[in-house]
Design an enzyme around this catalytic site. Structure first.
Site, short mmCIF file in Angstrom:
data_model
loop_
_atom_site.label_atom_id
_atom_site.label_comp_id
_atom_site.label_asym_id
_atom_site.label_seq_id
_atom_site.Cartn_x
_atom_site.Cartn_y
_atom_site.Cartn_z
CD GLU A 164 -2.93 -0.96 2.36
OE1 GLU A 164 -3.89 -1.73 2.35
OE2 GLU A 164 -2.65 -0.20 3.37
CD GLU A 361 -3.19 -5.65 4.47
OE1 GLU A 361 -3.88 -4.97 4.97
OE2 GLU A 361 -2.13 -5.45 4.32
#
Length: 461
Positions: A164, A361
């Site tokens: 991310e 995730e």
């Protein structure tokens, strides 16, 4: 039955700084989190910092045994740059021993390690030189990547460069949730540029590594962007948000280039980052083999209240929109929208060469989970089971429609430390008792998921 492909990767995810503990032991140097907690401990929930976290450094064998009991066949974690190369140059042999033992333990128990290199844990020695704002950070990261591939590439065949990247850019340079907590869009863009360049150089290092016979990726939070309405202004706002938050990373990772619209936008605003002559070639030649997708909630936007050109920051292009019909996880304040996972899959299929990908995730953080403990001492996290089930139904539909998704990883396996939130919200299949020697106990979701994995799917209800 909701059936999944043969050899589907059922797993969970965590990171080194959020799980290992032993933050300043066995030669590890401080990261920005270690130093920030030292300077401002009052900002961290309940005063819990990164020193011990979930103690995986010492408990990894127990964790792996629990993973095996759940039938997991993969697990994603990260390497701590500060542990492997404490000063950026010197190899820490204790770190090599730990990670090789950890990864070997996983493999010997039928669990494939997927290993990420950077999960928000900037070394303090590099932060003092400017962190990702400094061009030299790119070369430091490339060297770190090369060392990691040399030391562990015989064990690890699926790698990721960054987790991310949008988060450490936005939260650290356009917010106050990450260090250095400044608000400067131009600096944020330079940080983003160097991060993506470091990613591309790490991919290059892997391709020339003696162990470079596996696959390498980047892990992105690919939140689908939805406009408030069909009105032209709202639709344009969604396109701008998608350009800045999604395409700026996806296009570089998959196609090796920045979107032309982004370059034009930033050039007109005098916001282009500083670059070097051969950077374009580096991006073009080092695209990824697959993608990791972190998905928690969608991004909903509307036309800005005060549009301004040339822009000075993102709110000149779009504002957030609070959809009245949304379902919400009240503990985290995040929308629950499983259909977003299907939309991501279709976008990757239709606009990004149907690149192989996995859910790296997805999860649900809940506070005070001990409230749901039954008479047998098990936390009945039925809300998490429902959350996972809904997202798996959306994912299975995408796979049936031709998406090459090869895995699903819940965040997280055992409750982990979550930055400034510490242990406020729990995400794991297993509970970690901080005040009882980091004792691990399974939650109801662990038993439900064990059956799902055993059957490679679950029944309609």
């Amino acid at each position: 039955m909701y059936q999944f492909p043969k050899d589907f990767l059922w797993g969970a995810a965590t990171s080194a700084p959020q799980s290992e503990g032993a933050a300043l032991l066995d030669g590890k140097s401080p990261s920005t989190w270690d130093k920030w907690f030292e300077m401002e401990p009052e900002l961290f929930y309940d005063g819990v910092g990164p020193k011990d976290t979930s103690n995986t450094y010492y408990c990894y064998k127990e964790d792996v045994a629990n993973m095996k009991a759940m039938h997991l066949n993969s697990f994603r974690t990260s390497i701590a740059w500060t542990r492997l190369l404490p000063d950026g140059k010197t190899l820490n042999r204790k770190a090599v021993r730990f990670y090789r033992n950890y990864f070997t333990e996983l493999i010997e128990n039928g669990i494939e390690p997927i290993v990420n290199l950077f999960h928000f844990d900037m070394p303090w020695w590099l932060m003092e030189k400017g962190g990702w704002e400094a061009r030299e950070s790119v070369e430091h990261f490339a060297y770190y990547a090369r060392v990691a591939f040399e030391q562990f590439g015989d064990l690890v065949k699926k790698w990721a460069t960054f987790n991310e990247p949008l988060v450490h850019i936005e939260c650290g340079y356009f917010g106050n949730a990450h260090w250095p907590k400044v608000r400067d869009f131009k600096r944020a863009l330079q940080v983003g540029y160097h991060t993506l360049l470091a990613h591309a150089k790490a991919v290059a290092e892997y391709r020339k590594s003696i162990h470079g016979d596996g696959k390498i990726a980047i892990i992105l939070n690919l939140s689908p962007v939805y406009a408030k309405s069909e009105a032209k202004a709202d639709q344009e706002a969604a396109q701008w948000a998608d350009l800045l938050y999604i395409r700026s990373f996806l296009d570089v990772a998959v196609y090796g280039r920045f979107p032309k619209e982004l370059v034009t936008l930033l050039k007109e605003a005098d916001l282009l980052p500083v670059t070097a002559q051969n950077d374009k070639e580096i991006f073009a030649n080092n695209t990824v083999d697959f993608l990791g997708c972190n998905y928690y909630q969608p991004l909903r936007v509307q036309a800005p209240k005060n549009a301004h050109y040339p822009i000075s920051e993102p709110r000149d292009l779009f504002n957030g929109y609070d959809w009245p019909q949304k379902r919400i996880n009240p503990h985290r304040g995040w929308e629950i929208y499983p259909t977003g996972l299907y939309d991501i899959a279709m976008r990757l299929k239709n606009s990004y060469q149907n690149i192989p990908w996995f859910v790296s995730e997805n999860g649900m953080g809940v506070s005070d989970e001990e409230r749901f403990t039954n008479s047998e001492g098990v936390i009945e996290d039925t809300y998490r089971i429902a959350f996972i089930k809904e997202h798996l139904i959306a994912l299975q539909r995408a796979i049936n429609d031709g998406s090459p998704c090869f895995g699903y990883h819940l965040w997280t396996f055992a409750d982990c430390w979550s930055w400034l939130n510490a242990y406020k919200n729990r995400y794991g299949y297993y509970r970690v008792e901080l005040d009882d020697h980091f004792k691990r106990t399974p939650k109801s979701s662990s038993f439900w998921m064990a059956d799902v994995i055993l059957n490679n799917g679950f029944n309609h209800e």
